[in-house]
Write a protein that holds these residues in place. Structure first.
Motif, mmCIF file in Angstrom:
data_model
loop_
_atom_site.group_PDB
_atom_site.id
_atom_site.type_symbol
_atom_site.label_atom_id
_atom_site.label_comp_id
_atom_site.label_asym_id
_atom_site.label_seq_id
_atom_site.Cartn_x
_atom_site.Cartn_y
_atom_site.Cartn_z
ATOM 1 N N UNK A 147 106.140 43.077 51.585
ATOM 2 C CA UNK A 147 105.668 43.317 50.914
ATOM 3 C C UNK A 147 104.637 42.137 50.414
ATOM 4 N N UNK A 148 104.831 40.954 50.221
ATOM 5 C CA UNK A 148 104.583 39.848 50.290
ATOM 6 C C UNK A 148 103.192 38.917 51.949
ATOM 7 N N UNK A 149 104.441 40.319 53.076
ATOM 8 C CA UNK A 149 104.512 39.734 54.822
ATOM 9 C C UNK A 149 102.969 40.753 54.839
ATOM 10 N N UNK A 150 103.308 41.870 54.148
ATOM 11 C CA UNK A 150 102.583 42.945 54.730
ATOM 12 C C UNK A 150 101.090 42.568 54.076
ATOM 13 N N UNK A 151 101.146 42.284 52.417
ATOM 14 C CA UNK A 151 99.464 41.968 52.372
ATOM 15 C C UNK A 151 98.710 40.454 52.493
ATOM 16 N N UNK A 152 99.806 39.430 53.364
ATOM 17 C CA UNK A 152 99.399 38.587 54.176
ATOM 18 C C UNK A 152 99.046 38.879 55.356
ATOM 19 N N UNK A 153 99.521 39.862 56.209
ATOM 20 C CA UNK A 153 99.002 40.251 57.634
ATOM 21 C C UNK A 153 97.936 41.106 57.330
ATOM 22 N N UNK A 154 97.795 42.022 56.496
ATOM 23 C CA UNK A 154 96.032 42.676 55.941
ATOM 24 C C UNK A 154 94.720 41.516 56.136
ATOM 25 N N UNK A 155 95.251 40.617 54.635
ATOM 26 C CA UNK A 155 94.503 40.138 54.537
ATOM 27 C C UNK A 155 93.412 38.859 56.172
ATOM 28 N N UNK A 206 82.415 41.080 62.653
ATOM 29 C CA UNK A 206 80.950 41.283 62.488
ATOM 30 C C UNK A 206 81.373 43.028 61.643
ATOM 31 N N UNK A 207 82.627 43.355 61.200
ATOM 32 C CA UNK A 207 82.942 44.300 60.399
ATOM 33 C C UNK A 207 82.585 43.920 59.511
ATOM 34 N N UNK A 208 81.903 45.521 58.595
ATOM 35 C CA UNK A 208 81.279 45.244 57.035
ATOM 36 C C UNK A 208 81.408 47.101 57.007
ATOM 37 N N UNK A 209 80.626 47.050 55.371
ATOM 38 C CA UNK A 209 80.601 48.084 55.557
ATOM 39 C C UNK A 209 80.445 48.997 56.189
ATOM 40 N N UNK A 251 91.092 46.657 57.521
ATOM 41 C CA UNK A 251 89.524 47.768 57.816
ATOM 42 C C UNK A 251 88.316 48.193 56.796
ATOM 43 N N UNK A 252 90.134 49.276 55.987
ATOM 44 C CA UNK A 252 89.723 49.776 54.284
ATOM 45 C C UNK A 252 89.267 48.514 53.322
ATOM 46 N N UNK A 253 89.784 47.266 53.517
ATOM 47 C CA UNK A 253 89.760 46.213 52.568
ATOM 48 C C UNK A 253 87.700 45.663 52.428
ATOM 49 N N UNK A 254 87.223 45.434 54.137
ATOM 50 C CA UNK A 254 86.082 45.336 54.135
ATOM 51 C C UNK A 254 84.695 46.727 54.304
ATOM 52 N N UNK A 255 85.390 47.538 53.682
ATOM 53 C CA UNK A 255 84.734 49.011 53.327
ATOM 54 C C UNK A 255 85.196 49.623 54.619
ATOM 55 N N UNK A 256 85.056 49.638 55.684
ATOM 56 C CA UNK A 256 85.110 50.489 56.741
ATOM 57 C C UNK A 256 86.217 51.591 57.298
ATOM 58 N N UNK A 309 87.541 39.626 50.073
ATOM 59 C CA UNK A 309 87.016 40.807 48.544
ATOM 60 C C UNK A 309 87.428 41.988 49.286
ATOM 61 N N UNK A 310 88.083 42.755 48.342
ATOM 62 C CA UNK A 310 87.911 44.338 48.319
ATOM 63 C C UNK A 310 87.248 44.673 48.449
ATOM 64 N N UNK A 311 86.210 45.953 49.669
ATOM 65 C CA UNK A 311 85.704 46.757 49.322
ATOM 66 C C UNK A 311 85.881 47.676 47.658
#
Length: 489
Positions: A29-37, A47-50, A71-76, A134-136
């Motif tokens: 779980x820690x590695x998964x979160x780090x990879x997503x971040x 250039x990816x954004x909401x 992508x979801x974290x950025x609102x895309x 930051x999480x969208x």
């Protein structure tokens, strides 16, 4: 929304618990979160954004899921792309979805004007970034997925699946299938389908469990993977169960870790269900759904009673009606079109308001499938209104193949129908009539198709007729073609 934040809520609660693996890497779980971040940092730099759409042109591998959450974290939103599509087919999806950034295996894009990112450049395995984006703030109506499904007009269309749809679908699966923190999915279906993303990956992650992603399915490799990884379930299509049931008699795998397996995408003969269950000692539950309902709307109960020949009961949170051609309810037990309502129903088809208006009517999804409820409330599928062919779980619309055939100037008329197949369920065959003085032949017609269509869409046979049969109003008579001996196989 619960699902988009899963990598980080899971890491906060149980950092060392397993989350996601494939044959190349393994993430707790820690590695998964780090990879997503880390991937979110890389996508943001591109250039990816909401409100943007990220394309995922990847085979089954962990980076696809990491890219999705980033992508979801950025609102895309994201659109997974079948990696076996031709460049023409890829370009249609990329242009239609307005993709700006495309994650690929090697960091190159097959079309101009799109910024590619290599899967290996997402930063997986590197230390978590000190200052991730930051999480969208996402709401239920925000677009999450664009799943492309074959269209009756000959071009695939984007099914708009929202974050609310995904939250509702994963909650419905967890309740109906009684999933918990010990759930472990073995993902063998492609991740460009809703089933692979939602049931195969997001649902076990939401339940607190884990997902193991395998590459392209091979019948002789599945049970060794089951014995190695000890999953509690997997989801597949009838063709896969047919191939597994046909393995040599000396194949006697240890299936004790499997609590159930799920079948969908096409009707499965009751005899095949019994054959698989009896041979391998695993409960098989058949279900029914569409990309337009974020994966499934009915599934047979795990604890029973299960009724082979049906696709089970309506899943929690959904409604199904059986209606006549005017949309009115038919009498109990009668046959009609299957209509579905509930929070899993798509927002519509991207850039296709007319198709959306025809499909979503007064809050109900018109499926185009014909069915009835039996006396116990189990759905029985009778036929399909549409001409869709399901080849090994892949949806094929004849008009797309017919359109490709019509590009040859020698073709006068073309009609594609399904031929039964003992393993794949159905395969397409094409009937063609030619213009006067035509010089082409069946071999030439088939040789032209690989540049226009994916391999699974190419007909197994092209049959020349002097004239394609017509019905009394002059339309091509496909029922007559289906009765021909070449079609019956």
């Amino acid at each position: 929304m619960i699902v988009p934040s899963l990598p980080f809520t899971r890491a906060a609660a149980r950092p060392d618990a397993p989350a996601l693996r494939d044959d190349r890497l393994e993430l707790d779980n820690a590695g998964f979160a780090a990879a997503v971040a880390a991937a979110a940092v890389r996508l943001q730099a591109a250039g990816v954004g909401r409100g943007d759409v990220v394309g995922l042109l990847l085979p089954n591998r962990a980076e696809l899921i990491v890219g999705l959450f980033a992508a979801w974290r950025l609102g895309a939103a994201v659109t997974p792309i079948n990696p076996v599509l031709t460049p023409v087919e890829v370009e249609h999806q990329v242009r239609d979805a307005d993709v700006d950034v495309l994650i690929t295996v090697d960091g190159t894009a097959p079309i101009d004007g799109v910024r590619p990112i290599a899967a290996d450049d997402l930063g997986i395995g590197a230390p978590a970034p000190a200052d991730p984006p930051p999480a969208a703030e996402l709401g239920p109506d925000d677009l999450a997925l664009l799943i492309y499904t074959a269209g009756t007009t000959g071009k695939p269309k984007g099914v708009m699946i929202s974050h609310g749809n995904i939250d509702a679908m994963t909650a419905s699966f967890i309740e109906h299938l009684d999933f918990g923190p010990d759930e472990h999915s073995l993902l063998i279906l492609p991740l460009f389908h809703a089933n692979g993303v939602v049931l195969g990956t997001l649902t076990p992650l939401r339940a607190g469990g884990q997902a193991t992603i395998v590459g392209r399915f091979k019948a002789d490799a599945l049970f060794p993977a089951v014995e190695k990884y000890r999953p509690t379930y997997f989801s597949a299509v009838p063709a896969i169960y047919a191939m597994l049931s046909a393995l040599p008699d000396d194949v006697e795998p240890d299936t004790s870790s499997l609590r159930l397996v799920v079948c969908g995408a096409a009707p499965m003969p009751a005899e095949l269900i019994a054959k698989f269950e009896n041979r391998y000692g695993v409960v098989l539950v058949e279900g029914y759904g569409l990309s337009e309902t974020t994966t499934a709307s009915t599934i047979n109960p795990v604890a029973g009673p299960r009724k082979p020949g049906t696709v089970g009961r309506v899943l929690p949170g959904q409604q199904i009606r059986i209606a006549d051609s005017d949309g009115n309810d038919v009498p109990a037990g009668a046959t009609g079109e299957v209509l579905i309502a509930g929070p899993v129903v798509m927002q519509g088809y991207l850039n296709r308001p007319e198709d959306t208006a025809k499909t979503l009517v007064d809050g109900w999804l018109r499926t185009g499938d014909v069915g009835r409820f039996d006396e116990d409330g189990y759905l029985v599928l009778v036929d399909r209104v549409k001409d869709m062919i399901i080849r090994g779980g892949e949806n094929i619309y004849p008009k797309e193949i017919e359109a490709a055939l019509y590009e040859n100037p020698d073709v006068f008329e073309a009609a594609v129908v399904a031929r039964p197949h003992p393993v794949l369920g159905e395969v397409p065959i094409a009937y063609v009539s030619l213009n006067p003085n035509a010089t082409t032949n069946t071999a030439s017609l088939l040789a032209e198709l690989p540049e226009k269509l994916s391999r699974y869409k190419i007909p197994v046979e092209v049959i020349l007729l002097e004239e394609i049969p017509k019905n009394p109003v002059g339309k091509i008579d496909k029922p007559t073609l289906r009765r021909r001996p070449e079609t019956a196989g």
